[in-house]
Design a protein around this motif. Structure first.
Motif, PDB file in Angstrom:
ATOM      1  N   PRO A  58       0.803  -1.244   0.000  1.00 47.64           N
ATOM      2  CA  PRO A  58       0.000   0.000   0.000  1.00 47.64           C
ATOM      3  C   PRO A  58       0.826   1.280   0.000  1.00 47.64           C
ATOM      4  O   PRO A  58       0.289   2.356  -0.289  1.00 47.64           O
ATOM      5  CB  PRO A  58      -0.841  -0.116   1.280  1.00 47.64           C
ATOM      6  N   TYR A  86       0.121  -0.595   9.384  1.00 44.91           N
ATOM      7  CA  TYR A  86      -0.949  -1.070   8.497  1.00 44.91           C
ATOM      8  C   TYR A  86      -1.884  -1.981   9.266  1.00 44.91           C
ATOM      9  O   TYR A  86      -1.427  -2.832  10.032  1.00 44.91           O
ATOM     10  CB  TYR A  86      -0.388  -1.877   7.321  1.00 44.91           C
ATOM     11  N   PHE A 100      -8.570   5.004  -2.863  1.00 47.00           N
ATOM     12  CA  PHE A 100      -7.964   5.413  -1.601  1.00 47.00           C
ATOM     13  C   PHE A 100      -7.935   6.924  -1.503  1.00 47.00           C
ATOM     14  O   PHE A 100      -8.019   7.641  -2.509  1.00 47.00           O
ATOM     15  CB  PHE A 100      -6.534   4.865  -1.491  1.00 47.00           C
ATOM     16  N   GLY A 126      -8.038   2.187   2.161  1.00 50.08           N
ATOM     17  CA  GLY A 126      -8.154   1.645   0.809  1.00 50.08           C
ATOM     18  C   GLY A 126      -9.323   0.680   0.698  1.00 50.08           C
ATOM     19  O   GLY A 126      -9.570  -0.118   1.610  1.00 50.08           O
TER      20      GLY A 126
END
Lengths: 145, 145
Positions: A58, A86, A100, A126
């Motif tokens: 990401p 995360y 996102f 996201g």
């Protein structure tokens, strides 16, 4: 010097197609040889049913589309990444379209050994093409003055 | 077919997570990582720029180190484990030529909503013993029960 008034600033929502070649090159740069990132046949037979992205993938989204820190008075040569977190809710699969958006959640000043530093915290969420939330990313960057 | 990882019942608090030593970081690797991640801050790839910025040469992307941490924990949990959360703090710079070793330890076990969760602390060290990254992770493991 970054003003507290930017707290809450949110980027427009952006979309990115996750390509298997991109996943492969990302994993190769890390030197991570997990076949789930490279081998379509292998990944198909796995419980994921296809190629997935590595945990730190990401980070790519943060450099795609409009940057949340753009327009701020920042010297990038003095910017360091302080912390990164995360939360994973669903795997990111090759072929997914991820949308996102990033938000500035906090701005602060800290006195460090080398003088004052600006601390900026951001959060990105996201979602995939099925409208499922796939991850939340929280970053802290430090700018030495 | 799948690379099975440990079961929840096989893991105990204070157990060490077997370590992983990466190949030395190279300048080409930083160029690859810049390309794959989209992070083109020249402090990672352009020598004279990094020197002018007072860094004494190019430095590795923090996220490359986190990529190593992600590789380490996902190798340990295997394809039967699921990474739920990964968080790191960047504490020292790494450069081309550095050899990074990833180590970790189990710090907690819990059950929540039918999931069998394991908490870990993770860290990365350079060849001289300097810690470069510290982190924590939560992993869901399969249960024999």
């Amino acid at each position: 010097m970054v003003d507290k008034s930017v707290i809450g600033k949110t980027t427009p929502t952006c979309k990115m197609d996750v390509e298997k070649g991109h996943i492969r090159r990302f994993a190769q740069a890390i030197g991570d040889d997990n076949p789930l990132y490279y081998d379509e046949e292998y990944a198909k037979k796995s419980r994921y049913g296809g190629i997935i992205a590595p945990p730190t993938f990401p980070t790519v989204f943060g450099f795609e589309g409009e940057r949340v820190l753009s327009g701020l008075d920042i010297n990038y040569a003095r910017l360091l990444h302080g912390e990164q977190e995360y939360e994973y809710l669903k795997p990111i699969m090759a072929g997914d379209t991820i949308r996102f958006s990033t938000k500035i959640t906090d701005v602060d000043v800290k006195e460090g050994k080398g003088g004052a530093m600006d601390i900026i915290k951001t959060e990105m969420a996201g979602y995939n093409q099925h409208d499922e939330k796939v991850f939340v990313a929280r970053s802290t960057v430090v700018i030495r003055r | 077919m799948t690379a099975a990882g440990p079961y929840f019942e096989d893991v105990n608090v204070a157990d060490e997570i077997s370590s992983l030593t990466k190949a030395p970081i190279t300048e080409v690797q930083l160029v690859k990582y810049a390309g794959a991640s989209g992070d083109f801050n020249p402090i990672h790839t352009v020598h004279h720029y990094a020197e002018k910025a007072g860094l004494g040469g190019v430095i590795a992307h923090g996220m490359l180190s986190m990529g190593f941490v992600g590789e380490h924990i996902t190798k340990w949990m295997g394809e039967t484990g699921t990474l739920k959360r990964l968080g790191v703090r960047f504490i020292a710079i790494t450069r081309p030529g550095d050899v990074v070793t990833l180590t970790g330890r189990i710090t907690g076990k819990s059950e929540s909503d039918g999931e069998h969760l394991v908490q870990c602390e993770l860290w990365a060290e350079k060849q001289d013993g300097t810690k470069t990254v510290t982190g924590t992770a939560t992993v869901s493991l399969p249960s024999r029960v």
